[in-house]
Design an enzyme around this catalytic site. Structure first.
Site, short mmCIF file in Angstrom:
data_model
loop_
_atom_site.label_atom_id
_atom_site.label_comp_id
_atom_site.label_asym_id
_atom_site.label_seq_id
_atom_site.Cartn_x
_atom_site.Cartn_y
_atom_site.Cartn_z
N GLY A 62 -3.55 8.84 2.46
CA GLY A 62 -2.58 7.92 1.87
C GLY A 62 -1.70 7.29 2.91
O GLY A 62 -1.70 7.68 4.08
N PRO A 63 -0.90 6.32 2.52
CA PRO A 63 0.00 5.62 3.46
C PRO A 63 1.13 6.54 3.91
O PRO A 63 1.37 7.59 3.31
CB PRO A 63 0.53 4.45 2.63
CG PRO A 63 0.36 4.85 1.21
CD PRO A 63 -0.85 5.74 1.16
N PRO A 64 1.84 6.15 4.97
CA PRO A 64 2.95 6.98 5.45
C PRO A 64 4.08 7.07 4.44
O PRO A 64 4.32 6.15 3.67
CB PRO A 64 3.42 6.25 6.72
CG PRO A 64 2.29 5.35 7.10
CD PRO A 64 1.61 4.98 5.83
N GLY A 65 4.77 8.21 4.47
CA GLY A 65 5.97 8.36 3.67
C GLY A 65 5.76 8.73 2.22
O GLY A 65 6.70 8.68 1.43
N VAL A 66 4.53 9.10 1.82
CA VAL A 66 4.29 9.43 0.41
C VAL A 66 4.32 10.93 0.16
O VAL A 66 4.08 11.37 -0.96
CB VAL A 66 2.96 8.82 -0.08
CG1 VAL A 66 3.02 7.32 -0.08
CG2 VAL A 66 1.79 9.32 0.76
N GLY A 67 4.58 11.75 1.20
CA GLY A 67 4.75 13.19 0.99
C GLY A 67 3.55 14.03 1.33
O GLY A 67 3.44 15.15 0.83
N LYS A 68 2.65 13.56 2.19
CA LYS A 68 1.45 14.34 2.50
C LYS A 68 1.79 15.62 3.26
O LYS A 68 1.31 16.70 2.93
CB LYS A 68 0.47 13.49 3.34
CG LYS A 68 0.00 12.23 2.66
CD LYS A 68 -1.08 11.54 3.47
CE LYS A 68 -0.63 11.08 4.83
NZ LYS A 68 0.46 10.08 4.78
N THR A 69 2.64 15.49 4.27
CA THR A 69 2.99 16.66 5.08
C THR A 69 3.96 17.57 4.35
O THR A 69 3.81 18.80 4.38
CB THR A 69 3.61 16.21 6.42
OG1 THR A 69 2.68 15.36 7.10
CG2 THR A 69 3.92 17.40 7.29
N SER A 123 -12.62 -7.89 0.72
CA SER A 123 -12.03 -8.02 -0.62
C SER A 123 -11.30 -9.34 -0.85
O SER A 123 -10.81 -9.60 -1.96
CB SER A 123 -11.08 -6.85 -0.89
OG SER A 123 -10.05 -6.81 0.07
N LYS A 172 -3.31 -1.97 -4.23
CA LYS A 172 -3.20 -3.42 -4.34
C LYS A 172 -2.41 -3.82 -5.58
O LYS A 172 -1.61 -4.77 -5.55
CB LYS A 172 -4.60 -4.03 -4.39
CG LYS A 172 -5.39 -3.86 -3.09
CD LYS A 172 -6.81 -4.38 -3.22
CE LYS A 172 -7.60 -4.20 -1.92
NZ LYS A 172 -8.98 -4.66 -2.02
#
Length: 815
Positions: free
Chosen positions: A367-374, A690, A733
């Site tokens: 996922g993109p940065p800052g979405v809580g993965k870590t 796309s 998107k």
């Protein structure tokens, strides 16, 4: 006559010793009978005693002081037994001192201690009778003493060999004992003890005892010198002295620091539980270390290796907390949303509660940065009750970072995996490998290939680190990896990962995250209280919409922190103000002019279409502009487009030319007109398939001279015959389109299955229309389109058009 000649000669008569004699106290000297010794005399009483002796019978009583520091000794300061001596020679020096040569005659004990009228000490003298019959016992002890003395002379480099020969010729036991004692390098206390032994046999027994000890010490010194000489070079003087000290301590059984470290390693190894191969390797290295000199470089390498292998958590595990309700509460407390991830963790716990051991899952959060993965990985560790370790793989290019260096390299260490396992302190932590898509490869190896063994459940039970050179079990570890994009992860590594996608947050989700998590944390970190700063919901919405444009919440966190700093400053300046409220109206007072303008894509013009793109940081809108001018039918492409996007533009133009008749386009347009396709933000690279239908729609719009409908965006790949193919990242998107105020989205029919991932509140506000062919796209997108023969059902197309008209009558969708 020499001293030895005097000793060996048989005197027929001995000088008559009177009852009283002058006393000569001496320092640090023990004088034996038959021993000739020079003396330097400077004390006034001693000088007068020597002068009195020379004036009378040349006899003087010599006794040793107990304390060398006393200048005028009393009776308690001298030993009770001394030696009656004859002054052979006396020489007066210019400074008033005397140099005397004296010869010992007999042992004696003083009785009366008094100061004479002439200023010297006078004592009464009791002379001992030392005559003894030569018995077999006396002969045996004499022979033993002579034999040991010869050994002593051979071992002592400071002793001349002719002394041993002369001593061997002495037949008198008393004289033999005194002569040997005079040549021994022993303490004065021991020499005085020998002097006080009257019996010659007892004296010889004491000398034999001392000789045995001295010979043993000399043997040890010789062994030490021999060992040290073989180990070091002549020029290494400092090293030689250090090693000699170590060797002496070893002979005396004294443990130095290196020995203590060795004992500690032995004890740790004994108490550490580890597999047999690892224990065998450790014991082998420990055995080698014991045989090495502590200061050698290889000993340091082995000691470091042993510390690593002993400190690893071979059999140490933490107890899993398998309470599913507790785990769910913790995950919900720490993170809003992310239901898929939470469900996967709860599934893992449910299975673990039924079986003793399962192969560790290898999750990959995409996922993109800052979405809580870590951050959610930390919550996973807390919910399981496990230790947590994290390493960043970004920029790692060396395979040895994963597998470690071999011990043949200087400064070798284990790889990051083993280092982190030691840091974790247990063999079943939650282990996060951050940014695995940012790894590189060069001549030093491919770290992604080294990760295959780490992340493969079929192999990681026997992970081989080059430094350890023994297998380590990683099968109990719960590995979690994170990445922004799958495109940079090798297929072989991707095959071992269980993918869980993290999409961007909606504005509603961001607001809830800010209220529940970000705002309380930032208020606390900035030393404020909830009563001092009040941020209204409208203000939060304004921050989200006008000051951030991202998939995650990192920039939102920064802006809220900025608000807290500004409030803290205002409160510090004006102490009378107790609380400040941030509203929608005054938020720009603290954060300045809005960075972003929502609903910037409100009016589409002729040849202008809004496309949708996916990037590593989330979804983005893409404005595509096409213009035409007189020419010869050439196509120009600008905007830093990639090869795939350029090919999509060529395919789109081919479709429009082939469909000119049914689209109502004059075919001469393509002969007399040049087309220029431009995608703004020309400094930003753009690529991907796309944008195909958006390019085709823009070209058709400019050829038909008809505008594209308002607040409409589209995504999909186009073929030469106009078919619309599926794309990826639909959710990201759609979220990007929602942020920009789009109300209608055309997407490929093949992506209908992805609608389930889009939040319901977004689907209510944006009309999602699936399309299968370009004719259908142009009919829906271009105002007053005359597209014919679209390969879709007319009823389906009519229903879609009716939906759009109905929305227009109702004023369109509103946020």
């Amino acid at each position: 006559m020499s001293e030895l000649d005097r000793i060996n000669s048989d005197k027929n008569e001995m000088p008559k010793i009177p009852d009283t004699l002058p006393l000569l106290p001496v320092r640090e000297i023990i004088l034996y009978p038959a021993m000739v010794l020079p003396l330097a005399v400077g004390r006034d009483k001693s000088v007068k005693a020597l002068e009195e002796a020379m004036a009378s019978n040349r006899l003087i009583f010599v006794v040793t002081q107990k304390n060398n520091q006393i200048e005028d000794p009393s009776p308690d300061d001298i030993y009770s037994i001394g030696t009656v001596c004859e002054v052979l020679q006396l020489l007066k020096m210019p400074d008033g001192t005397l140099k005397a040569l004296v010869e010992g005659i007999s042992r004696a004990q003083w009785t009366d201690f008094k100061l004479s009228d002439k200023g010297f000490i006078e004592v009464g003298v009791n002379v001992f009778d030392e005559k003894i019959e030569k018995t077999p016992e006396a002969e045996a002890i004499m022979r033993r003493a002579v034999s040991l003395f010869e050994q002593y002379v051979k071992l002592n480099p400071r002793m001349p060999m002719d002394v041993a020969v002369s001593v061997g010729n002495i037949s008198d036991p008393a004289r033999l004992a005194d002569t040997i004692a005079s040549h021994l390098s022993i303490k004065n206390n021991d020499k005085q003890i020998i002097l006080e032994l009257v019996s010659p046999v007892e004296r010889l027994e004491k000398i034999v005892q001392i000789l045995n000890a001295e010979i043993e010490i000399l043997n040890i010194e010789r062994r030490i010198q021999s060992r040290v000489r073989n180990q070091i070079e002549k020029t290494q003087k400092e090293y030689y002295l250090t090693e000699q000290m170590k060797a002496i301590q070893k002979e005396l059984k004294q443990k130095d620091d290196a020995q203590k470290d060795l004992e500690e390693l032995k004890e740790k190894l004994k108490n550490t539980k580890m597999p047999k191969p690892a224990r065998d390797a450790a014991e082998k290295e420990l055995s080698r270390l014991e045989k090495m000199m502590p200061m050698s470089p290889e000993a340091t390498v082995i000691r470091t290796y042993l510390e690593w292998i002993i400190d690893l958590p071979w059999e140490k595990s933490t107890q899993d907390n398998l309470d599913l309700k507790r785990a769910k509460e913790i995950l919900d407390q720490d993170h809003y949303g992310l239901e898929k991830v939470k469900d996967r963790i709860l599934e893992y716990l449910a299975v673990l509660s039924r079986v003793n051991k399962i192969k560790g899952p290898i999750l990959c959060f995409i996922g993109p940065p800052g979405v809580g993965k870590t951050s959610i990985a930390k919550s996973v560790a807390r919910s399981l009750g496990r230790n947590f370790v994290r390493i960043s793989m970004g920029g790692v290019r060396d395979e040895a970072e994963i597998r470690g260096h071999r011990r043949t390299y200087i400064g070798a260490l284990p790889g990051k995996i083993i280092q982190s396992m030691k840091k974790a302190g247990s063999n079943n932590p939650v282990f996060i490998l951050d940014e695995i898509d940012k790894m590189g490869s060069d001549w030093r190896g491919d770290p992604s290939s080294a990760l295959l063994e780490v992340l493969d459940p079929e192999q990681n039970y026997a992970f081989g680190d080059h430094y350890l050179d023994v297998d380590f079990d990683l099968s109990k570890v719960m590995f979690i990896t994170t990445a922004n994009s799958l495109s940079n992860i090798p297929t072989t590594l991707l095959d071992r990962l269980e993918l869980i996608r993290f999409s961007g947050y909606t504005d509603e989700e961001k607001r809830r995250i800010a209220e529940q998590f970000i705002l309380p944390k930032q208020i606390s970190e900035h030393g404020l209280t909830p009563e001092e700063i009040i941020i209204e919901t409208g203000a939060l919405d304004a921050v989200i919409k006008n000051y951030t444009r991202e998939a995650g919440v990192r920039n939102l966190t920064r802006e809220i922190a900025n608000l807290c700093r500004k409030i803290a400053k205002d409160l510090a300046f004006d102490k009378s103000v107790k609380s400040i409220t941030v509203t929608k109206e005054n938020v720009n007072k603290y954060l300045g002019i809005a960075y972003f303008e929502r609903e910037r894509i409100a009016e589409n013009d002729i040849g202008v279409v809004t496309g949708l793109a996916w990037t590593e940081v989330g979804g983005e809108t893409l404005t595509i502009e096409v213009n035409k001018m007189k020419g010869k039918g050439s196509l120009s492409l600008t905007g830093k487009l990639g090869d795939v996007m350029k090919e999509s533009a060529q395919a789109a133009l081919t479709y429009v030319r082939s469909s000119a008749k049914k689209l109502g386009i004059d075919e001469n347009v393509f002969k007399e007109t040049d087309f220029h396709v431009h995608v703004p933000e020309g400094a930003v690279p753009k690529d991907g398939p796309s944008a195909g239908i958006a390019l085709a729609t823009a070209l058709a719009s400019v050829c038909m001279n008809k505008a594209v409908k308002k607040k409409l965006a589209m995504t999909g790949e186009v073929t030469l015959r106009g078919r619309v193919l599926p794309i990826g990242g639909l959710k990201e998107k759609v979220l990007a389109a929602y942020r920009e105020g789009i109300t209608t989205i055309l997407f490929p029919e093949g992506n209908k299955k992805d609608l389930a991932e889009i939040p319901e509140d977004i689907k209510k506000k944006i009309e999602m229309i699936p399309v299968g062919h370009m004719d259908e796209v142009i009919s829906l997108a271009v105002e007053n389109s005359s597209a014919k023969n679209a390969p879709v059902k007319k009823s389906s197309l009519k229903s879609k058009l009716l939906k759009i008209k109905k929305n227009k009558k109702n004023g369109g969708s509103k946020k």
